[in-house]
Design a protein around this motif. Structure first.
Motif, PDB file in Angstrom:
ATOM      1  N   THR A  25       0.864  -1.172   0.000  1.00 38.67           N
ATOM      2  CA  THR A  25       0.000   0.000   0.000  1.00 38.67           C
ATOM      3  C   THR A  25       0.904   1.226   0.000  1.00 38.67           C
ATOM      4  O   THR A  25       1.780   1.335   0.858  1.00 38.67           O
ATOM      5  CB  THR A  25      -0.916  -0.014   1.237  1.00 38.67           C
ATOM      6  OG1 THR A  25      -1.766  -1.158   1.155  1.00 38.67           O
ATOM      7  CG2 THR A  25      -1.775   1.239   1.300  1.00 38.67           C
ATOM      8  N   GLU A  27       1.482   5.505  -0.470  1.00 40.38           N
ATOM      9  CA  GLU A  27       0.931   6.859  -0.465  1.00 40.38           C
ATOM     10  C   GLU A  27       2.017   7.834  -0.873  1.00 40.38           C
ATOM     11  O   GLU A  27       3.180   7.637  -0.533  1.00 40.38           O
ATOM     12  CB  GLU A  27       0.427   7.201   0.938  1.00 40.38           C
ATOM     13  CG  GLU A  27      -0.938   7.796   0.951  1.00 40.38           C
ATOM     14  CD  GLU A  27      -1.294   8.390   2.307  1.00 40.38           C
ATOM     15  OE1 GLU A  27      -2.319   9.048   2.390  1.00 40.38           O
ATOM     16  OE2 GLU A  27      -0.537   8.190   3.276  1.00 40.38           O
ATOM     17  N   GLY A  28       1.655   8.876  -1.558  1.00 43.25           N
ATOM     18  CA  GLY A  28       2.603   9.948  -1.828  1.00 43.25           C
ATOM     19  C   GLY A  28       3.144  10.014  -3.232  1.00 43.25           C
ATOM     20  O   GLY A  28       3.902  10.927  -3.549  1.00 43.25           O
ATOM     21  N   SER A  31      -0.306  12.378  -8.133  1.00 40.92           N
ATOM     22  CA  SER A  31      -1.550  12.171  -8.876  1.00 40.92           C
ATOM     23  C   SER A  31      -1.331  12.630 -10.319  1.00 40.92           C
ATOM     24  O   SER A  31      -0.542  13.540 -10.576  1.00 40.92           O
ATOM     25  CB  SER A  31      -2.678  12.968  -8.239  1.00 40.92           C
ATOM     26  OG  SER A  31      -2.377  14.345  -8.234  1.00 40.92           O
ATOM     27  N   SER A  68      -6.688  -0.334  -5.997  1.00 44.41           N
ATOM     28  CA  SER A  68      -7.103   1.031  -5.662  1.00 44.41           C
ATOM     29  C   SER A  68      -6.034   2.008  -6.099  1.00 44.41           C
ATOM     30  O   SER A  68      -4.894   1.625  -6.348  1.00 44.41           O
ATOM     31  CB  SER A  68      -7.310   1.192  -4.156  1.00 44.41           C
ATOM     32  OG  SER A  68      -6.072   1.164  -3.487  1.00 44.41           O
ATOM     33  N   GLY A  69      -6.416   3.272  -6.204  1.00 43.83           N
ATOM     34  CA  GLY A  69      -5.448   4.331  -6.429  1.00 43.83           C
ATOM     35  C   GLY A  69      -5.231   4.693  -7.881  1.00 43.83           C
ATOM     36  O   GLY A  69      -4.513   5.651  -8.164  1.00 43.83           O
ATOM     37  N   ILE A  70      -5.811   3.909  -8.770  1.00 41.35           N
ATOM     38  CA  ILE A  70      -5.664   4.197 -10.199  1.00 41.35           C
ATOM     39  C   ILE A  70      -7.051   4.424 -10.789  1.00 41.35           C
ATOM     40  O   ILE A  70      -7.991   3.703 -10.474  1.00 41.35           O
ATOM     41  CB  ILE A  70      -4.927   3.047 -10.918  1.00 41.35           C
ATOM     42  CG1 ILE A  70      -3.471   3.005 -10.437  1.00 41.35           C
ATOM     43  CG2 ILE A  70      -4.987   3.217 -12.430  1.00 41.35           C
ATOM     44  CD1 ILE A  70      -2.557   2.116 -11.238  1.00 41.35           C
ATOM     45  N   PHE A  71      -7.152   5.447 -11.588  1.00 43.28           N
ATOM     46  CA  PHE A  71      -8.429   5.760 -12.226  1.00 43.28           C
ATOM     47  C   PHE A  71      -8.123   6.208 -13.642  1.00 43.28           C
ATOM     48  O   PHE A  71      -7.288   7.099 -13.838  1.00 43.28           O
ATOM     49  CB  PHE A  71      -9.135   6.866 -11.442  1.00 43.28           C
ATOM     50  CG  PHE A  71     -10.479   7.248 -11.984  1.00 43.28           C
ATOM     51  CD1 PHE A  71     -11.551   6.352 -11.935  1.00 43.28           C
ATOM     52  CD2 PHE A  71     -10.688   8.502 -12.542  1.00 43.28           C
ATOM     53  CE1 PHE A  71     -12.795   6.707 -12.432  1.00 43.28           C
ATOM     54  CE2 PHE A  71     -11.931   8.861 -13.048  1.00 43.28           C
ATOM     55  CZ  PHE A  71     -12.989   7.962 -12.993  1.00 43.28           C
ATOM     56  N   LEU A  75      -2.646   7.636 -11.684  1.00 43.08           N
ATOM     57  CA  LEU A  75      -2.745   7.710 -10.225  1.00 43.08           C
ATOM     58  C   LEU A  75      -3.724   8.828  -9.903  1.00 43.08           C
ATOM     59  O   LEU A  75      -3.614   9.943 -10.422  1.00 43.08           O
ATOM     60  CB  LEU A  75      -1.392   8.013  -9.590  1.00 43.08           C
ATOM     61  CG  LEU A  75      -0.226   7.057  -9.883  1.00 43.08           C
ATOM     62  CD1 LEU A  75       0.833   7.205  -8.786  1.00 43.08           C
ATOM     63  CD2 LEU A  75      -0.678   5.616  -9.960  1.00 43.08           C
ATOM     64  N   CYS A  76      -4.684   8.518  -9.029  1.00 46.45           N
ATOM     65  CA  CYS A  76      -5.754   9.482  -8.767  1.00 46.45           C
ATOM     66  C   CYS A  76      -5.562  10.221  -7.447  1.00 46.45           C
ATOM     67  O   CYS A  76      -6.442  10.955  -7.019  1.00 46.45           O
ATOM     68  CB  CYS A  76      -7.108   8.784  -8.813  1.00 46.45           C
ATOM     69  SG  CYS A  76      -7.370   7.602  -7.486  1.00 46.45           S
ATOM     70  N   GLY A  77      -4.422  10.029  -6.796  1.00 41.58           N
ATOM     71  CA  GLY A  77      -4.157  10.748  -5.552  1.00 41.58           C
ATOM     72  C   GLY A  77      -4.467   9.935  -4.307  1.00 41.58           C
ATOM     73  O   GLY A  77      -3.940  10.220  -3.238  1.00 41.58           O
ATOM     74  N   ALA A  78      -5.304   8.941  -4.443  1.00 41.55           N
ATOM     75  CA  ALA A  78      -5.637   8.067  -3.308  1.00 41.55           C
ATOM     76  C   ALA A  78      -4.572   6.975  -3.178  1.00 41.55           C
ATOM     77  O   ALA A  78      -3.862   6.683  -4.131  1.00 41.55           O
ATOM     78  CB  ALA A  78      -7.009   7.447  -3.531  1.00 41.55           C
ATOM     79  N   PRO A  79      -4.445   6.382  -1.984  1.00 40.59           N
ATOM     80  CA  PRO A  79      -3.428   5.335  -1.819  1.00 40.59           C
ATOM     81  C   PRO A  79      -3.579   4.229  -2.854  1.00 40.59           C
ATOM     82  O   PRO A  79      -4.685   3.860  -3.244  1.00 40.59           O
ATOM     83  CB  PRO A  79      -3.695   4.805  -0.410  1.00 40.59           C
ATOM     84  CG  PRO A  79      -4.296   5.965   0.308  1.00 40.59           C
ATOM     85  CD  PRO A  79      -5.142   6.667  -0.715  1.00 40.59           C
ATOM     86  N   THR A  81      -2.970   0.420  -3.775  1.00 46.43           N
ATOM     87  CA  THR A  81      -2.704  -0.904  -3.219  1.00 46.43           C
ATOM     88  C   THR A  81      -2.585  -1.893  -4.355  1.00 46.43           C
ATOM     89  O   THR A  81      -3.473  -1.983  -5.204  1.00 46.43           O
ATOM     90  CB  THR A  81      -3.790  -1.340  -2.216  1.00 46.43           C
ATOM     91  OG1 THR A  81      -3.647  -0.544  -1.044  1.00 46.43           O
ATOM     92  CG2 THR A  81      -3.623  -2.799  -1.818  1.00 46.43           C
TER      93      THR A  81
END
Lengths: 355, 355, 355, 355
Positions: A25, A27-28, A31, A68-71, A75-79, A81
């Protein structure tokens, strides 16, 4: 601490050798960044097991799934995983190890640390398999660094007593990551010799970060040496690290070891690079160069002396299961991953202080 | 990051070589603990400059003044701040260095990092003088460890090409910290030879933590190797670190490098200690053993090649000021300090997970 | 945790009410920044004690001395340590308090936390005096924010049952920080009435951050509400915080509480600001507005019920010493300091993710 | 910062409303702990959507799957990752929202924060759905606290203008979490009235932690108020928090607000609890009491004013999709989760300083 890295980038590596999945997971990361997934897969593949006679026959696809985290591919800014399913596990190989710790492995120390609750199958959370998630993070950082003109290269500098030769260059794409393929042939033979003896060999990996600007890194505990070693020692089996001339610098005089400054094409360089591109913890703009010592794989075929934790008596153990006679080739991309994370994180540190 | 260590203990080292004071702010040491201030002073004295012909003639009392955190002789739970006044500064020695970075020093990299705002006098925040506050923290941790039966010993393993001999033991109390005083004499001669040549020498320090129970440390980035190196690389001039057999392990086979377990007096030990007391990042209960490579002092008398940052042209520089021909002896207590902090912090990590 | 704030800026506040000094060690402020020291002194002065009949007669110059981190008037990149000497201490006032905890103070809880080792004189590390170092950090952040067009304003919104009136504006420069001076007169009377009764009053401070761009802050635990409250609750006596419509929002319907978006002069605004300039933890570009509840000073003249910790029996206590009948006016710059730190730190967080 | 909590326990919440999964990665829970999975499921169920007419019809099983960190039913010391698959997503509901931010939601601020790369479907990472992973962490902490005799209770103190009545007690097991069911009936009617109007209501949740010993928490930024609010503001829609008498304390005199100490059954108590069980950030041993203000759900049926981000012109928006007319009942276990995490983490902080 522990399985989390907590810099400007933050990530936690999870999973055990035989849990339903391993992963990370994160973060950082920025995005809007659009990872090249096939490039990431290719990078992961360099570490993957089961590819040739030098590594464990355990075959795992090692394809990360981003839950998660990709849209829309970015990268969409969310963590973020990413998960890698564990598909090819053979837990029954390990049942004896609950009470008979393998020499050179973390079985005994994990038992002490977790009071017997640790997952002992396949090395649990201490398995080399957990470097796959590290390579996910590192692979993404490598792409981010590339966009800033920074690259990471490495090679096996030494293996089974044989040293690689030649000027440091990328070995990416080679089946056996050495500069001089003749040296590589000798190294391979050393691995196969050890394998034939039911034994294993270690080695030294040399890594360089090219294109990093001067002025990256921080004093004291934020130095590039600290940052890189904090990550590199997270790779199982690493027992030493040295920067530039390293231990050899300790044998030189100041007049030999000092790197003179000079102006070259309007840019400040050092004529030599004994400091490994780092002075006072901060980059000089020359290549960051370090070497990591990898111990020989502790899983060997010979019967070994151990203890029985139930009876507290001496015991004998023959380790079964599938193992690498030498993990050094597979550790090469892991070292690159660790270096890439350290450098990218330090770049972010400087960025936030710059108006 | 940077000048802060941020574990279970947190501290920030502040000051520059020629600022009005240097010092440290510490959080997380146990309330009620009564430091032995004369023992701390004695420990600090081992690092202090100006004590003999091997070190810089700059004499500083280096007596820490605790301006907060102590009440009635005991730690009161509030942050501890200790200050050491800088009394014997000679800033005028350094004026030329603003534009002519010294080879081997952080002058150039600090200029790049801080865009010219850095304090360049006497090395500023990058001065070896900043290891004094590290020794305050380490000296307190050593006392806390002692209360748990844990001690830290070290010696100069190698200096100017001469290796120390004999079984590892405490060298505390010795004027020159080696096991074999004959080796020590040869090392001293190497220092004086270098001094006579206006040159300097580096060396290797070996350190062991004795009495640490098994089960301390954490996987991956929280391993004892990571924890110790994160602190040891905070000492200027350290360019390499290795644990147990270290780089030599990379040259062994698994059957040679693995440490067999055995039961001795009802306790589990390893018959050898190639792993340096650490497996999977966690202590085995055997001594934690590591070696750090110290580069030769970059300040030498000979004229050196550098650049002029104003004109961006090549230039010559002769470094003046007072310097150590060899900082290795004074680095010995710093290494012990770093090890003590790392181990004490890891003990706290385990404590909080134990019901 | 504890007395350290550990964001992109890191700082630790140290000192006790009666230790030799109080102060702060700060890391992460930008090198090259040249603080306006007279502006900082002026800001500190707004918090300083002994200025009028509403505050404690303890007079302290409260002039910070920077012992490190500044070179040639500019931040040099190294940690900044500022010290304020404690000159006017009267420790004998407090001897009885060792065993008789004052109601409303931290005497009892500190005794439990530190097992009797706490510095109980003058409230020790829990004294309101420790907000002075917070104002040093905050005062510097205010200057850094000003350079980006961001300002922080606040006023006493409520005190002793009297509410301030009028449109929110800066009250900096006023002797009594209210918008409507008539309300201010009534508030002052309430303070003097309480003082005459040997009693105290609390109040509510309203604060707004103006000029902050949209898109600052992070989801979940990195939201602006979390960031601001993490700092504001570090000010002793704060017992509540609300953003925008706050507790009143809980009494509205969605159709009343939602802030409609609109375009005004080519910029997106919200027509109302019930959200206090924060949605999903991230700034909207409208003013960040919050209110903090300050409890009445616990030190009052009347005899109070307490316990004797030695005998574990009920006891009576009359608190002596010098105290504020109302700390709300002096808390105003502290709230601004906390807000400034939170916003500046969040700006850095975004900066590092932006290419 | 951001979606990570980084105390003695560390966790990162990941996922978006419509990503393939949401979940959490946790480090720092004690090895050997055997979670009661059916108790955890029961706790999660209190938050789950689709259970009655007061909440969104989106039905999700919300059953966490632990992919790592558990071995033989016990925590094995390695990071714990739990995943909840998103099965019932209807992304097409949200397509218009890419350019028309919903008032009261994070659509606009996320767009500013992530420069248009955010996952805008269903609120993305800002969705209330992300409180499910928070409840996983909190549910585990509640079990760990229970083993130490600590419990967390809460109720809806106010909703739609109606206040709950009676002495604070557990409302766990109630379909509608209030003390006085008559009040609850009125509250439900207020919700249904709002629903009938296509509108929504907010409310206030009161929470108490019972059985927490005195001496937990830290000064300044480590106070229990800071720790609890750092987590509680991580729950979307919370816009205010107050401890004990809170904002009302600001209206009292010191003589009214101070809590007298007394000895009761050999234990020190306070006769009142205006401080909410916290003095100087540290627990008194009395119940920790706080209230959180929850704004009304921003998703309402009426057409609202917004802007079109493409044209930068004013626009109209009618929010479609499935929403709660009032999320307060479902927020009750989330508040308990946040409180449990904060208290458990503070317990660990003290544990590590105690020999």
């Amino acid at each position: 601490m522990s399985s989390s890295f907590n810099g400007n980038i933050k990530f936690t590596i999870f999973g055990q050798s035989h849990s339903s999945a391993i992963g990370v997971t994160i973060e950082g990361l920025p995005s809007g960044f659009e990872p090249d997934m096939s490039e990431l897969a290719r990078f992961m593949q360099r570490r993957a097991p089961g590819r040739n006679e030098y590594s464990t026959p355990r075959a795992e696809a090692d394809a990360p799934e981003f839950v998660s985290g990709i849209f829309d591919g970015k990268l969409c800014g969310a963590p973020l995983t990413a998960i890698i399913k564990n598909t090819n596990t053979r837990s029954k190989d390990y049942s004896e190890l609950k009470y008979k710790p393998r020499p050179g492995h973390a079985d005994f120390t994990a038992d002490e640390r977790y009071h017997g609750a640790q997952d002992f199958t396949g090395g649990g959370h201490f398995s080399g398999r957990l470097t796959a998630p590290l390579c996910i993070v590192g692979g993404l950082c490598l792409q981010l660094l590339k966009a800033e003109g920074i690259s990471v290269i490495s090679h096996i500098a030494e293996l089974g007593g044989i040293s690689d030769r030649g000027e440091l260059c990328s070995t990416d794409g080679k089946n056996f990551p050495v500069i001089d393929d003749d040296c590589g042939e000798k190294m391979k033979r050393a691995v196969l010799d050890a394998k034939a003896d039911g034994d294993s060999v270690g080695g030294v990996i040399e890594c360089a970060v090219l294109g990093c600007p001067a002025g990256i890194g921080d004093p004291m505990f934020g130095g590039m040496e600290n940052r890189i070693s904090a990550l590199v020692f997270g790779i199982p089996a690493v027992k030493g690290i040295e920067f530039g001339a390293g231990f050899n610098a300790a044998r030189l005089r100041g007049s030999q070891n000092n790197d003179s400054f000079a102006v070259e094409n309007g840019k400040i360089i050092t004529k030599t690079n004994n400091c490994g591109g780092i002075l006072g913890g901060i980059t000089t703009g020359m290549p960051i160069v370090f070497r990591a010592a990898i111990k020989p794989t502790p899983s060997i075929a010979a019967e070994q002396d151990t203890v029985d934790l139930r009876t507290m008596e001496n015991a004998k153990l023959t380790v079964r299961g599938r193992h690498d006679p030498c993990i050094v080739p597979r550790a090469v991309p892991c070292i690159e991953a660790a270096a890439a994370i350290a450098v990218y994180d330090a770049l972010l540190e400087k960025r936030k202080e710059t108006t």
